[in-house]
Design an enzyme around this catalytic site. Structure first.
Site, PDB file in Angstrom:
ATOM      1  N   SER A  67      -2.636  -2.665   8.050  1.00 31.50           N
ATOM      2  CA  SER A  67      -1.195  -2.583   8.325  1.00 31.50           C
ATOM      3  C   SER A  67      -0.333  -2.371   7.084  1.00 31.50           C
ATOM      4  CB  SER A  67      -0.717  -3.847   9.041  1.00 31.50           C
ATOM      5  OG  SER A  67      -1.162  -3.843  10.364  1.00 31.50           O
ATOM      6  N   LYS A  70       1.434   0.814   6.961  1.00 36.86           N
ATOM      7  CA  LYS A  70       2.627   1.053   7.797  1.00 36.86           C
ATOM      8  C   LYS A  70       3.893   1.167   6.948  1.00 36.86           C
ATOM      9  CE  LYS A  70       0.746  -1.646  11.713  1.00 36.86           C
ATOM     10  NZ  LYS A  70       0.797  -2.994  12.358  1.00 36.86           N
ATOM     11  N   TYR A 191      -3.234   6.978  13.866  1.00 37.10           N
ATOM     12  CA  TYR A 191      -2.873   5.614  13.462  1.00 37.10           C
ATOM     13  C   TYR A 191      -4.114   4.837  12.976  1.00 37.10           C
ATOM     14  CZ  TYR A 191      -1.940   0.651  14.061  1.00 37.10           C
ATOM     15  OH  TYR A 191      -1.872  -0.695  13.862  1.00 37.10           O
ATOM     16  N   TYR A 243       5.051 -10.377  10.632  1.00 38.91           N
ATOM     17  CA  TYR A 243       5.079 -10.620  12.085  1.00 38.91           C
ATOM     18  C   TYR A 243       5.636 -11.992  12.448  1.00 38.91           C
ATOM     19  CZ  TYR A 243       1.723  -6.908  11.164  1.00 38.91           C
ATOM     20  OH  TYR A 243       1.117  -5.805  10.675  1.00 38.91           O
ATOM     21  N   VAL A 261      -4.823  -6.748   8.248  1.00 37.46           N
ATOM     22  CA  VAL A 261      -5.982  -7.532   8.692  1.00 37.46           C
ATOM     23  C   VAL A 261      -7.254  -7.261   7.884  1.00 37.46           C
ATOM     24  CG1 VAL A 261      -5.180  -7.984  11.050  1.00 37.46           C
ATOM     25  CG2 VAL A 261      -6.537  -5.919  10.583  1.00 37.46           C
TER      26      VAL A 261
HETATM   27  O1  DON Z   1      -3.984  -1.823  14.862  1.00 37.18           O
HETATM   28  C1  DON Z   1      -4.513  -2.839  14.412  1.00 37.18           C
HETATM   29  O2  DON Z   1      -4.673  -3.848  15.076  1.00 37.18           O
HETATM   30  C2  DON Z   1      -4.987  -2.783  12.974  1.00 37.18           C
HETATM   31  N1  DON Z   1      -5.414  -1.463  12.632  1.00 37.18           N
HETATM   32  C3  DON Z   1      -3.908  -3.178  12.021  1.00 37.18           C
HETATM   33  C4  DON Z   1      -3.351  -4.560  12.285  1.00 37.18           C
HETATM   34  C5  DON Z   1      -2.919  -5.252  11.063  1.00 37.18           C
HETATM   35  O3  DON Z   1      -3.355  -4.989   9.972  1.00 37.18           O
HETATM   36  C6  DON Z   1      -1.995  -6.408  11.266  1.00 37.18           C
HETATM   37  N2  DON Z   1      -1.627  -7.018  10.018  1.00 37.18           N
HETATM   38  N3  DON Z   1      -1.819  -8.095   9.586  1.00 37.18           N
END
Ligand code: DON
Length: 307
Positions: A67, A70, A191, A243, A261
């Site tokens: 993320s 992003k 994505y 978040y 993550v």
């Molecule tokens: O879409 C997802 O769930 C992961 N590719 C990215 C989520 C993420 O990194 C949330 N951050 N902490």
């Protein structure tokens, strides 16, 4: 940043202070390929706007940016279409997990902010208007900003595309509301590939320098964001970057930051420095446990909280 000791000495103290935090979290397991990463790794890098660099531990080991990408995708979209971005996605904290579905339905498919997954999918949709592969665009942007050649980890990308069930639900709901204009599967693919970009702490801290230096990249030697946009990106990081734990993160660390993550966290000390930290064990909000503890100690030791 004020402290009587050098950044290297601060980092050495941080390493000692975070030791008790290992074993408290778990690496992401909903993306199978991330579950296999050695959880005991830890790296941290600091880049100052004056050109100093300090790093410790596994700061040169590439990890899955997830993320954190992003933020850079948002920067590209804002540079491309300006405030029109805000007709597609909000700027409010969601108070919900990053892949939460029902709030999106309540709010007619308009994501609360660009950092939750729905918001990031909207940003990918915007980038798809002008390029066939937003994932390559973000990879090359990060590469240019860090003066390095970055890769998309194909195994992580495949693993994520295969298990993106919740993200597919989000994309299809948005498609139903008309808030996603491209084919849902094309958006998901770009994505997931963007999230699978690998980067090290040192590369990430370098890439983020424009956020600390009023939009200027000392690495690329050019202005990347107008200064007003830089402040706004930092405001979004502070209010939405972690978040549904954004309040407690601000309370503990007091810096604009973006988690991923893969276990990375990028933090910005506006006007002064960027800090990238990585350790794979996560809390239930998807933030690195050891990484957050490291940033908390760093912020206290250097008195660099913006609050
Ligand atoms: O879409 C997802 O769930 C992961 N590719 C990215 C989520 C993420 O990194 C949330 N951050 N902490």
């Amino acid at each position: 940043m004020k402290s009587g000791i050098s950044i290297d000495e601060v980092l050495a103290e941080v390493v000692a202070m975070v030791r008790p935090h290992f074993g408290k979290g778990r690496p992401a397991d909903y993306i199978p390929q991330l579950a296999g990463v050695d959880p005991r790794q830890f790296g941290m890098a600091v880049c100052t706007v004056k050109g100093e660099e300090a790093y410790v531990g596994d700061a040169d080991v590439p990890f899955s940016a997830q993320s954190i990408t992003k933020l850079f995708a948002l920067g590209l979209a804002l540079n491309q279409i300006g405030d029109e971005v805000w007709t597609r996605v909000g700027k409010e904290p969601s108070g919900t997990p990053f892949n939460f579905l029902s709030q999106l339905e309540h709010e007619q498919g308009v994501p609360r902010n660009p950092f939750i997954n729905a918001g990031a999918l909207a940003i990918t949709d915007i980038l798809l208007d002008t390029v066939p592969s937003p994932d390559a665009l973000v990879r090359d942007f990060l590469g240019m900003l860090s003066d390095s050649r970055l890769e998309i980890d194909e195994a992580v990308a495949r693993s994520e595309v295969e298990t993106a069930h919740k993200n597919r639900a989000i994309a299809n709901l948005m498609r139903g509301f008309g808030t996603l204009t491209h084919d849902a599967e094309a958006v998901i693919l770009a994505y997931c590939r963007q999230c699978a970009i690998t980067i090290s702490c040192r590369q990430l801290a370098r890439a983020a320098l424009p956020l600390a230096a009023d939009g200027f990249s000392p690495i690329a030697e050019e202005t990347i964001f107008p200064s007003r946009l830089t402040r706004r990106l930092n405001a979004l990081l502070l209010t939405c970057g972690t978040y549904d734990s954004v309040g407690s993160f601000a309370y503990r660390v007091g810096l604009p930051a973006k988690s991923g993550v893969g276990g990375g966290i990028l933090a910005v000390v506006p006007g002064q420095a960027t800090i990238a930290v990585w350790s794979p064990e996560l809390d239930r909000f998807g933030t690195s446990v050891v990484g957050a503890a490291a940033l908390e100690h760093f912020s206290q030791l250097t008195n660099c909280s913006v609050l």
